[in-house]
Design a protein around this motif. Structure first.
Motif, PDB file in Angstrom:
ATOM      1  N   UNK A 104      -6.402   9.366  -2.370  1.00  0.00           N
ATOM      2  CA  UNK A 104      -7.085   8.087  -2.199  1.00  0.00           C
ATOM      3  C   UNK A 104      -6.477   7.296  -1.043  1.00  0.00           C
ATOM      4  N   UNK A 105      -5.162   7.337  -0.903  1.00  0.00           N
ATOM      5  CA  UNK A 105      -4.519   6.668   0.226  1.00  0.00           C
ATOM      6  C   UNK A 105      -4.948   7.303   1.539  1.00  0.00           C
ATOM      7  N   UNK A 106      -4.979   8.639   1.577  1.00  0.00           N
ATOM      8  CA  UNK A 106      -5.414   9.332   2.794  1.00  0.00           C
ATOM      9  C   UNK A 106      -6.870   9.023   3.116  1.00  0.00           C
ATOM     10  N   UNK A 107      -7.721   8.924   2.084  1.00  0.00           N
ATOM     11  CA  UNK A 107      -9.126   8.583   2.302  1.00  0.00           C
ATOM     12  C   UNK A 107      -9.264   7.182   2.880  1.00  0.00           C
ATOM     13  N   UNK A 137     -10.817   6.362   6.553  1.00  0.00           N
ATOM     14  CA  UNK A 137     -11.967   5.464   6.657  1.00  0.00           C
ATOM     15  C   UNK A 137     -11.674   4.309   7.616  1.00  0.00           C
ATOM     16  N   UNK A 138     -10.461   3.767   7.535  1.00  0.00           N
ATOM     17  CA  UNK A 138     -10.092   2.666   8.426  1.00  0.00           C
ATOM     18  C   UNK A 138     -10.053   3.119   9.882  1.00  0.00           C
ATOM     19  N   UNK A 139      -9.459   4.285  10.121  1.00  0.00           N
ATOM     20  CA  UNK A 139      -9.387   4.802  11.493  1.00  0.00           C
ATOM     21  C   UNK A 139     -10.780   5.096  12.027  1.00  0.00           C
ATOM     22  N   UNK A 176       4.200   0.981   6.883  1.00  0.00           N
ATOM     23  CA  UNK A 176       5.380   0.897   6.022  1.00  0.00           C
ATOM     24  C   UNK A 176       4.977   0.669   4.564  1.00  0.00           C
ATOM     25  N   UNK A 177       3.980  -0.162   4.336  1.00  0.00           N
ATOM     26  CA  UNK A 177       3.500  -0.398   2.970  1.00  0.00           C
ATOM     27  C   UNK A 177       2.899   0.873   2.382  1.00  0.00           C
ATOM     28  N   UNK A 178       2.150   1.597   3.202  1.00  0.00           N
ATOM     29  CA  UNK A 178       1.549   2.858   2.738  1.00  0.00           C
ATOM     30  C   UNK A 178       2.637   3.857   2.353  1.00  0.00           C
ATOM     31  N   UNK A 179       3.683   3.961   3.167  1.00  0.00           N
ATOM     32  CA  UNK A 179       4.772   4.886   2.854  1.00  0.00           C
ATOM     33  C   UNK A 179       5.469   4.508   1.549  1.00  0.00           C
ATOM     34  N   UNK A 180       5.630   3.211   1.310  1.00  0.00           N
ATOM     35  CA  UNK A 180       6.248   2.766   0.056  1.00  0.00           C
ATOM     36  C   UNK A 180       5.365   3.129  -1.140  1.00  0.00           C
TER      37      UNK A 180
END
Length: 227
Positions: A29-32, A36-38, A69-73
């Protein structure tokens, strides 16, 4: 048990595997969201004219620095939690030792006085009707259901790997070294795995079969084998 058209994981049969499947879905879901944003930003840049506001904007630079950084966390915290859960072994009800050989597995139930056996793959010519080719063995590993099981894994000759996908277990068998892991089966059933380390010509002929049974059935089975 996996089937030919299956695209996802096998049905989880242990708490660890359930956590791994949930983390996999979370990471997808994070990758999706990132993709989508890119894609949206690329489409916007192609459709809109560039201006100085989009080329030189400190707010945008701040966002695309903090957001990764937030995504990595968000990915690291559940991943570390699962890693610690997989390493945690707390007062197991049963300890099992698996020894890899070329090309079969030997098992020792260390809590019993004399309960050891070798597990060989059943040849295709001797396979009973309805059994799985290259996955069935002559002696299954029987464990009690809903009980913490500790398994100690080693090898007698070359590198092997003891792996059961539906239980979320994969531990390398290294000569001269003892590795350990644990699992809990949440339901009765038969779970299949294979050696996951290339160990020679017959590497693909080292299946692993774990049979989860209620405690009373396990006690009856162990008494028959040890007598």
């Amino acid at each position: 048990m996996a089937n030919q058209s299956q695209l996802g994981f096998q049905d989880a049969s242990s708490p660890i595997m359930e956590e791994l499947v949930e983390f996999h879905d979370h990471a997808l879901m994070v990758a999706l969201a990132i993709c989508s944003l890119v894609l949206y930003l690329l489409t916007l840049m192609l459709m809109e004219k560039l201006s100085s506001n989009t080329v030189d904007a400190q707010e945008v630079e701040l966002i695309w620095t903090i957001l990764p950084a937030i995504v990595l966390i968000l990915l690291a915290l559940p991943s570390l939690q699962i890693l610690y859960m997989m390493d945690e072994i707390d007062e197991p009800d049963l300890t099992l030792k698996a020894i890899g050989h070329q090309w079969y597995w030997a098992y020792e139930y260390t809590d019993f006085k004399d309960l050891t056996f070798d597990s060989y793959m059943i040849p295709t010519t001797e396979l009973p009707l309805g059994y799985f080719r290259l996955l069935e063995v002559d002696h299954r590993v029987v464990v009690p259901m809903e009980s913490p099981i500790r398994i100690i894994v080693t090898a007698n000759d070359v590198l092997h790997s003891w792996a059961i996908p539906s239980l979320g277990v994969k531990t390398d068998a290294i000569p001269g070294r003892l590795n350990q892991t644990s699992f809990i089966t949440t339901r009765p059933g038969i779970f299949y795995g294979q050696c996951s380390e290339i160990c020679g010509a017959n590497h693909s002929y080292m299946p692993i079969v774990v049979e989860s049974t209620p405690l009373t059935h396990f006690e009856h089975w162990s008494s028959l084998l040890s007598s």
